[in-house]
Design a protein around this motif. Structure first.
Motif, PDB file in Angstrom:
ATOM      1  N   ASP A   1       0.429  10.747 -14.174  1.00  0.00           N
ATOM      2  CA  ASP A   1      -0.788  11.047 -13.656  1.00  0.00           C
ATOM      3  C   ASP A   1      -1.207   9.995 -12.607  1.00  0.00           C
ATOM      4  OD1 ASP A   1      -3.526  12.252 -13.014  1.00  0.00           O
ATOM      5  OD2 ASP A   1      -4.105  10.759 -14.420  1.00  0.00           O
ATOM      6  N   HIS A   2      -1.411  10.150 -11.493  1.00  0.00           N
ATOM      7  CA  HIS A   2      -1.924   9.204 -10.482  1.00  0.00           C
ATOM      8  C   HIS A   2      -3.354   8.860 -10.977  1.00  0.00           C
ATOM      9  CE1 HIS A   2       1.196  11.284  -7.925  1.00  0.00           C
ATOM     10  NE2 HIS A   2       1.275   9.987  -7.448  1.00  0.00           N
ATOM     11  N   VAL A   3      -3.724   7.329 -10.900  1.00  0.00           N
ATOM     12  CA  VAL A   3      -4.754   6.875 -11.231  1.00  0.00           C
ATOM     13  C   VAL A   3      -5.906   7.527 -10.298  1.00  0.00           C
ATOM     14  CG1 VAL A   3      -6.394   4.831 -11.408  1.00  0.00           C
ATOM     15  CG2 VAL A   3      -4.132   4.846 -12.581  1.00  0.00           C
ATOM     16  N   VAL A   4      -5.572   7.163  -9.048  1.00  0.00           N
ATOM     17  CA  VAL A   4      -6.288   7.836  -7.817  1.00  0.00           C
ATOM     18  C   VAL A   4      -5.447   8.840  -7.364  1.00  0.00           C
ATOM     19  CG1 VAL A   4      -7.264   7.385  -5.521  1.00  0.00           C
ATOM     20  CG2 VAL A   4      -7.254   5.679  -6.945  1.00  0.00           C
ATOM     21  N   PRO A   5      -5.950  10.129  -7.787  1.00  0.00           N
ATOM     22  CA  PRO A   5      -5.185  11.281  -7.433  1.00  0.00           C
ATOM     23  C   PRO A   5      -4.866  11.763  -6.000  1.00  0.00           C
ATOM     24  CG  PRO A   5      -7.332  11.857  -9.162  1.00  0.00           C
ATOM     25  CD  PRO A   5      -7.387  10.336  -8.351  1.00  0.00           C
ATOM     26  N   LEU A   6      -3.882  12.542  -5.771  1.00  0.00           N
ATOM     27  CA  LEU A   6      -3.576  12.706  -4.672  1.00  0.00           C
ATOM     28  C   LEU A   6      -4.417  13.368  -3.617  1.00  0.00           C
ATOM     29  CD1 LEU A   6       0.040  14.089  -5.389  1.00  0.00           C
ATOM     30  CD2 LEU A   6      -0.546  11.797  -4.561  1.00  0.00           C
ATOM     31  N   LYS A   7      -5.241  14.394  -4.257  1.00  0.00           N
ATOM     32  CA  LYS A   7      -6.389  14.835  -3.375  1.00  0.00           C
ATOM     33  C   LYS A   7      -7.644  14.007  -3.023  1.00  0.00           C
ATOM     34  CE  LYS A   7      -9.484  18.884  -3.185  1.00  0.00           C
ATOM     35  NZ  LYS A   7     -10.183  19.842  -3.929  1.00  0.00           N
ATOM     36  N   ASN A   8      -7.786  13.234  -4.158  1.00  0.00           N
ATOM     37  CA  ASN A   8      -8.774  11.980  -3.945  1.00  0.00           C
ATOM     38  C   ASN A   8      -8.441  11.050  -2.710  1.00  0.00           C
ATOM     39  OD1 ASN A   8     -10.099   9.163  -4.291  1.00  0.00           O
ATOM     40  ND2 ASN A   8     -11.388  10.599  -5.392  1.00  0.00           N
ATOM     41  N   ALA A   9      -7.117  10.670  -2.801  1.00  0.00           N
ATOM     42  CA  ALA A   9      -6.498   9.874  -1.739  1.00  0.00           C
ATOM     43  C   ALA A   9      -6.677  10.599  -0.434  1.00  0.00           C
ATOM     44  CB  ALA A   9      -5.282   9.359  -1.998  1.00  0.00           C
ATOM     45  N   HIS A  10      -6.169  11.530  -0.348  1.00  0.00           N
ATOM     46  CA  HIS A  10      -6.188  12.374   0.791  1.00  0.00           C
ATOM     47  C   HIS A  10      -7.576  12.244   1.281  1.00  0.00           C
ATOM     48  CE1 HIS A  10      -5.379  15.673   3.830  1.00  0.00           C
ATOM     49  NE2 HIS A  10      -6.595  16.378   3.387  1.00  0.00           N
ATOM     50  N   GLU A  11      -8.744  12.873   0.530  1.00  0.00           N
ATOM     51  CA  GLU A  11     -10.101  12.946   1.066  1.00  0.00           C
ATOM     52  C   GLU A  11     -10.797  11.559   1.417  1.00  0.00           C
ATOM     53  OE1 GLU A  11     -12.027  15.121  -2.332  1.00  0.00           O
ATOM     54  OE2 GLU A  11     -10.949  16.916  -1.320  1.00  0.00           O
ATOM     55  N   SER A  12     -10.124  10.563   1.059  1.00  0.00           N
ATOM     56  CA  SER A  12     -10.703   9.047   0.977  1.00  0.00           C
ATOM     57  C   SER A  12      -9.870   8.392   2.323  1.00  0.00           C
ATOM     58  CB  SER A  12     -10.906   8.192  -0.301  1.00  0.00           C
ATOM     59  OG  SER A  12      -9.735   8.260  -0.705  1.00  0.00           O
ATOM     60  N   GLY A  13      -9.110   8.972   2.844  1.00  0.00           N
ATOM     61  CA  GLY A  13      -8.479   8.380   3.949  1.00  0.00           C
ATOM     62  C   GLY A  13      -6.992   8.764   4.259  1.00  0.00           C
ATOM     63  N   ALA A  14      -6.224   9.260   3.040  1.00  0.00           N
ATOM     64  CA  ALA A  14      -4.836   9.317   3.176  1.00  0.00           C
ATOM     65  C   ALA A  14      -4.628  10.546   4.193  1.00  0.00           C
ATOM     66  CB  ALA A  14      -4.390   9.708   2.059  1.00  0.00           C
ATOM     67  N   TRP A  15      -5.524  11.439   4.489  1.00  0.00           N
ATOM     68  CA  TRP A  15      -5.451  12.532   5.515  1.00  0.00           C
ATOM     69  C   TRP A  15      -4.810  11.843   6.955  1.00  0.00           C
ATOM     70  CZ3 TRP A  15      -8.452  12.646   9.951  1.00  0.00           C
ATOM     71  CH2 TRP A  15      -9.565  11.696   9.893  1.00  0.00           C
ATOM     72  N   THR A  16      -5.358  10.581   7.062  1.00  0.00           N
ATOM     73  CA  THR A  16      -4.789  10.307   8.553  1.00  0.00           C
ATOM     74  C   THR A  16      -3.362   9.607   8.406  1.00  0.00           C
ATOM     75  OG1 THR A  16      -5.531   7.852   7.993  1.00  0.00           O
ATOM     76  CG2 THR A  16      -7.296   9.563   9.017  1.00  0.00           C
ATOM     77  N   TRP A  17      -2.730   9.693   7.292  1.00  0.00           N
ATOM     78  CA  TRP A  17      -1.325   9.127   7.005  1.00  0.00           C
ATOM     79  C   TRP A  17      -0.409   9.924   7.751  1.00  0.00           C
ATOM     80  CZ3 TRP A  17      -1.759   7.396   1.424  1.00  0.00           C
ATOM     81  CH2 TRP A  17      -2.688   6.180   1.199  1.00  0.00           C
ATOM     82  N   SER A  18       0.916   9.244   7.856  1.00  0.00           N
ATOM     83  CA  SER A  18       2.069  10.013   8.207  1.00  0.00           C
ATOM     84  C   SER A  18       2.596  10.737   7.135  1.00  0.00           C
ATOM     85  CB  SER A  18       3.093   9.011   8.639  1.00  0.00           C
ATOM     86  OG  SER A  18       3.540   8.207   7.814  1.00  0.00           O
ATOM     87  N   THR A  19       3.348  11.691   7.227  1.00  0.00           N
ATOM     88  CA  THR A  19       4.118  12.338   6.079  1.00  0.00           C
ATOM     89  C   THR A  19       4.899  10.976   5.297  1.00  0.00           C
ATOM     90  OG1 THR A  19       4.189  14.409   7.265  1.00  0.00           O
ATOM     91  CG2 THR A  19       5.665  14.299   5.379  1.00  0.00           C
ATOM     92  N   GLU A  20       5.516  10.343   6.001  1.00  0.00           N
ATOM     93  CA  GLU A  20       6.088   9.240   5.210  1.00  0.00           C
ATOM     94  C   GLU A  20       5.192   8.532   4.223  1.00  0.00           C
ATOM     95  OE1 GLU A  20       9.119   7.210   3.447  1.00  0.00           O
ATOM     96  OE2 GLU A  20       9.417   9.047   4.529  1.00  0.00           O
ATOM     97  N   ARG A  21       4.235   7.963   4.807  1.00  0.00           N
ATOM     98  CA  ARG A  21       3.205   7.268   3.950  1.00  0.00           C
ATOM     99  C   ARG A  21       2.742   7.720   2.772  1.00  0.00           C
ATOM    100  NH1 ARG A  21       0.998   2.160   3.214  1.00  0.00           N
ATOM    101  NH2 ARG A  21      -1.327   2.246   2.886  1.00  0.00           N
TER     102      ARG A  21
END
Length: 96
Positions: A1-21
């Motif tokens: 389990d991700h402590v900070v879930p993938l969807k939460n990360a996405h919504e809190s800034g990871a949406w701007t990341w490259s696919t590699e990041r």
């Protein structure tokens, strides 16, 4: 389990990341608590929730949990919602 879930990360800034990041985040093993072994039922209960909507059932782990949560958000330059930040602050104030 991700402590900070993938969807939460996405919504809190990871949406701007490259696919590699995004792949690096999803598979990150350098921080020993980025990924935690939990039961399937507990993983479902947590889902994509932040600490404002989910805390581990073991209250003795709450301080450590929010410290890890905060460190991951900081390390990956992810934002916290106001509700997440308020919950983290309340928990940290109760820590010894």
């Amino acid at each position: 389990d991700h402590v900070v879930p993938l969807k939460n990360a996405h919504e809190s800034g990871a949406w701007t990341w490259s696919t590699e990041r995004k792949k690096q985040y999803a598979n990150y093993l350098t921080h020993e608590k980025h990924l935690l072994a939990v039961s399937a039922s507990e993983n479902r209960k947590k889902g994509d929730k932040g600490p404002d909507r989910y805390m581990p059932p073991n209250s003795a782990y709450h301080c450590e949990y929010v410290k890890v949560w905060t460190q991951i958000k900081r390390d990956w330059e992810l934002e916290m919602t106001e509700a997440e930040g308020e919950k983290v602050q309340r928990v940290l104030e109760s820590c010894n």
